[in-house]
Design a protein around this motif. Structure first.
Motif, PDB file in Angstrom:
ATOM      1  N   TRP A 144      33.904  55.715  40.559  1.00 51.46           N
ATOM      2  CA  TRP A 144      34.692  54.605  41.069  1.00 51.46           C
ATOM      3  C   TRP A 144      35.023  53.688  39.901  1.00 51.46           C
ATOM      4  CZ3 TRP A 144      29.604  54.761  43.571  1.00 51.46           C
ATOM      5  CH2 TRP A 144      28.696  53.815  43.104  1.00 51.46           C
ATOM      6  N   SER A 145      36.153  53.029  40.007  1.00 47.85           N
ATOM      7  CA  SER A 145      36.614  52.140  38.941  1.00 47.85           C
ATOM      8  C   SER A 145      35.674  50.950  38.805  1.00 47.85           C
ATOM      9  CB  SER A 145      38.036  51.684  39.300  1.00 47.85           C
ATOM     10  OG  SER A 145      38.236  50.359  38.918  1.00 47.85           O
ATOM     11  N   SER A 146      35.558  50.446  37.583  1.00 47.64           N
ATOM     12  CA  SER A 146      34.698  49.276  37.393  1.00 47.64           C
ATOM     13  C   SER A 146      35.406  48.007  37.872  1.00 47.64           C
ATOM     14  CB  SER A 146      34.306  49.140  35.927  1.00 47.64           C
ATOM     15  OG  SER A 146      35.469  49.022  35.145  1.00 47.64           O
ATOM     16  N   LYS A 147      36.664  48.158  38.280  1.00 49.22           N
ATOM     17  CA  LYS A 147      37.400  47.029  38.851  1.00 49.22           C
ATOM     18  C   LYS A 147      36.647  46.526  40.076  1.00 49.22           C
ATOM     19  CE  LYS A 147      41.861  45.906  40.847  1.00 49.22           C
ATOM     20  NZ  LYS A 147      43.035  46.486  41.506  1.00 49.22           N
ATOM     21  N   LYS A 148      36.529  45.231  40.170  1.00 47.63           N
ATOM     22  CA  LYS A 148      35.741  44.669  41.259  1.00 47.63           C
ATOM     23  C   LYS A 148      36.471  44.812  42.604  1.00 47.63           C
ATOM     24  CE  LYS A 148      33.117  40.671  42.650  1.00 47.63           C
ATOM     25  NZ  LYS A 148      32.652  39.321  42.420  1.00 47.63           N
ATOM     26  N   LEU A 149      35.739  45.278  43.591  1.00 57.10           N
ATOM     27  CA  LEU A 149      36.277  45.340  44.945  1.00 57.10           C
ATOM     28  C   LEU A 149      36.160  43.947  45.552  1.00 57.10           C
ATOM     29  CD1 LEU A 149      37.283  46.939  47.427  1.00 57.10           C
ATOM     30  CD2 LEU A 149      34.952  47.706  47.813  1.00 57.10           C
ATOM     31  N   GLU A 150      37.309  43.296  45.753  1.00 60.81           N
ATOM     32  CA  GLU A 150      37.285  41.920  46.260  1.00 60.81           C
ATOM     33  C   GLU A 150      37.259  41.931  47.776  1.00 60.81           C
ATOM     34  OE1 GLU A 150      36.936  39.273  44.519  1.00 60.81           O
ATOM     35  OE2 GLU A 150      37.527  39.856  42.474  1.00 60.81           O
ATOM     36  N   PHE A 151      36.198  41.397  48.335  1.00 61.70           N
ATOM     37  CA  PHE A 151      36.116  41.321  49.790  1.00 61.70           C
ATOM     38  C   PHE A 151      36.735  40.008  50.265  1.00 61.70           C
ATOM     39  CE2 PHE A 151      32.414  44.167  48.983  1.00 61.70           C
ATOM     40  CZ  PHE A 151      32.871  45.253  49.715  1.00 61.70           C
ATOM     41  N   THR A 152      37.479  40.113  51.345  1.00 66.57           N
ATOM     42  CA  THR A 152      38.003  38.908  51.991  1.00 66.57           C
ATOM     43  C   THR A 152      36.880  38.287  52.824  1.00 66.57           C
ATOM     44  OG1 THR A 152      40.194  39.895  52.052  1.00 66.57           O
ATOM     45  CG2 THR A 152      39.789  38.072  53.574  1.00 66.57           C
ATOM     46  N   ASP A 153      36.842  36.975  52.854  1.00 65.27           N
ATOM     47  CA  ASP A 153      35.841  36.249  53.639  1.00 65.27           C
ATOM     48  C   ASP A 153      35.835  36.779  55.081  1.00 65.27           C
ATOM     49  OD1 ASP A 153      34.331  34.387  55.053  1.00 65.27           O
ATOM     50  OD2 ASP A 153      34.996  32.733  53.770  1.00 65.27           O
TER      51      ASP A 153
END
Lengths: 405, 405
Positions: free
Chosen positions: B324-333
């Motif tokens: 998986w990419s080291s790009k951060k998976l941004e979770f929505t609130d």
């Protein structure tokens, strides 16, 4: 770019095109190559359809094209699928198929040809539609000796049984509804008589035990004798009735069968309802593992074929399937296997119990207020053979259903 | 012959030795090589134990031995596991681990180091114990875009909830029993407060969505506030309460959470009871697929590690994991996510309903004969944020549990 050909533009074939169109970008990324459908083999033409330009009617066009690396065979049936697939593998083209008949009949031979040619013969979609089961058996459960596989493997019959159970429908009405919704074919015999399940459990048994199971050796009983009255009893006991496919190893002997079975609500397959399939695998160290999902349907099945294509792309010249030995898997007569049976019998328990227990030994009564002229009972654990003998000694038996634990 | 080393001779480590001893012949056959345990790293000695001769106390013995091709890391915890595993991969040794903390925290980095060194970093046992889920996500569901993963991922809390549900036990008694049976640790916080589930859903979300999910970003709520009264309501509605771990993509936004949830009996996870785990994956073409089995335990977990070892043997110099990419998976609130809520409130429905519906809109009442001084209700579908606002406007709310479909 990897060029592939699809054999058969029916339900699954058009599903493959749809899946590749829908998820092409992520699929290509996972495969590490762009996957291009160069040909679609079908006897028909499809004027106006985007695949029309790719349609060919002659398999030799595909076979003789060195650009074709992978073939998806989704025609179904033993022939001409077998001839085409064998030729493809011999021409160093990997094959991914959804064709359970082909795999059940010619699996070991085709796996061996694939191995000799350093190509792959993959068939995830042949059992359980989209459910990953072939690859997990082949690659994930490798630390275990598989001792038992049980499955609800036929969505059509499970849909019918679910309707009978939940809505009190009769068999023929549930079948009719399944046909109207497209869950059952006009000739539903292969599904409701159990033969479809038999082919699938033969494939799973071959993989699990590493030898060739012949589906013609497997005792098969369909669901056509199950009635709404059977469900009155089952529901009163909290049991469900499933068309059960089973292959197991007990004391170095192998048993396999397909037949309706009653299971309780602790059984992982108890709540596999409708057109869903469930496959329960028991390994000697992992214990029980279950796989569940859509057992059929255009897109789930196509998803499994495309996942095989991705794997074939990633392993273009490397053979990855365990091949099962061509040695015949000898099944012991199920008359030696043991279980409990549920039995319905005419008459009143108070009049007949002595006769019943003389034949069967101690039984557990199941009486229903709704059914005045019959009663049910559950036997202790006995062999099929002993059951048959007891059955022959007893008058008025209406039906019997096996109980599976 | 392939030489391996096992780091940690605790529960899982000794399980690995037991699995290799029990099924060695078939495992070697599937691996295509004889697997030999050359070293076991542990701080302790085990006089009289067959592994005593293989025990080493210094990791450098293993690291510097060119004969060691594969390392099984089953020590648990972030350190020194991270330091050892990183060094092993840099020294061109594949690593198979059961360590969810390690994978959740350092997964992308270790996968990348493995890829650069043409070795493998495999972690099937880090989620769901013996259940094949990492490999199916990585290799079987490749035709799909995963839209949602929900799971019952923690056997300890599920055991406690099952006891409360089926036997009417109170939380503290069920926890005590779980500890007596060895299903819960003396300090059970990681399990019952939900953190164990959070690490596991972070791993699954990272694999499913191809980016790095940070478990510290995931809203986490444990089961410690669930009472026997909640189960009275749940059972009356035919719902079960599970510690639910969820990651989903809705309209290009990602949400994740771990919290108790009520689910109905059509939900595939409804009947995942006791120490079992279940993981439900939804793909955009395959639909729902579920994987079920023992989520923990010595032999099931060891089975998964050994299956990884077999795969590592078969792919000695070939990297097989999607990284998986080291790009951060941004979770929505999650305050933006929508669902129904079950609420318990003090008082009588006839007195309070108007106030409740003023705040929540139309609700569905759930009243129990056993509970005279309170009642329950189910809201319509609303955002977490709207729910909170309504909750703040309403007096006497005892608890709320999310309802998941």
């Amino acid at each position: 770019m990897i060029n592939i050909a699809v054999l058969g533009y029916g339900t699954v074939g058009s599903g493959i095109i749809e899946v590749l169109n829908t998820n092409g970008d992520s699929i290509n990324k996972k495969a590490g190559e762009e996957i291009n459908v160069k040909y679609v083999l079908d006897l028909r033409d499809f004027p106006g359809d985007p695949v029309q330009d790719k349609i060919v009617h002659d398999f030799n066009v595909i076979l003789s094209d060195p650009e074709i690396e992978i073939i998806a065979e989704v025609m179904g049936g033993a022939e001409p699928a077998y001839t085409f697939v064998k030729a493809a593998l011999q021409h160093k083209k990997s094959v991914c198929t959804s064709n359970k008949e082909l795999v059940a009949k010619y699996g070991p031979e085709l796996l061996e040809i694939a191995r000799q040619n350093k190509r792959n013969f993959l068939f995830e979609a042949s059992v359980g539609g989209g459910i990953p089961i072939i690859r997990p058996l082949n690659q994930s459960l490798t630390a275990d000796e598989i001792t038992k596989i049980t499955g609800v493997l036929n969505g059509t019959s499970n849909y019918i049984l679910t309707k009978m159970s939940k809505e009190g429908m009769e068999f023929k009405d549930a079948l009719k509804q399944a046909q109207e919704f497209g869950y059952a074919e006009r000739n539903p015999d292969a599904d409701i008589l159990g033969y479809d399940s038999t082919r699938k459990i033969a494939i799973l048994a071959s993989l699990a035990f590493g030898m060739s199971a012949d589906y013609e050796d497997i005792y098969t009983e369909g669901i056509t004798k199950i009635t709404d009255k059977d469900f009155l009893y089952a529901n009163s006991m909290g049991l469900s009735i499933k068309l059960f496919a089973k292959a197991e190893k007990v004391d170095s002997k192998f048993y396999a069968m397909v037949a309706p079975a009653m299971i309780d609500d602790n059984h992982p397959l108890h709540s596999v309802n409708g057109v869903f399939n469930g496959i329960l695998v028991n390994g000697n160290v992992i214990g029980d593992v279950m796989f569940y999902g859509s057992g059929a349907g255009k897109l789930p099945t196509a998803s499994a074929v495309v996942a095989d294509i991705v794997d074939a792309v990633k392993h273009l010249n490397v053979n990855i399937m365990s091949h099962w030995s061509s040695k015949k898997l000898e099944f012991t007569d199920i008359r030696q296997s043991k279980k409990q049976f549920f039995v319905r019998i005419k008459g009143l328990a108070k009049d007949k119990l002595a006769e019943v227990e003389k034949a069967f030994g101690k039984v557990q009564l199941v009486e229903l207020d709704e059914l005045k002229d019959e009663f049910g009972f559950i036997t202790s654990i006995m062999t099929e053979e002993a059951f048959e003998e007891a059955q022959n000694e007893t008058q008025g038996i209406i039906t019997r259903i096996r109980i599976e634990g």
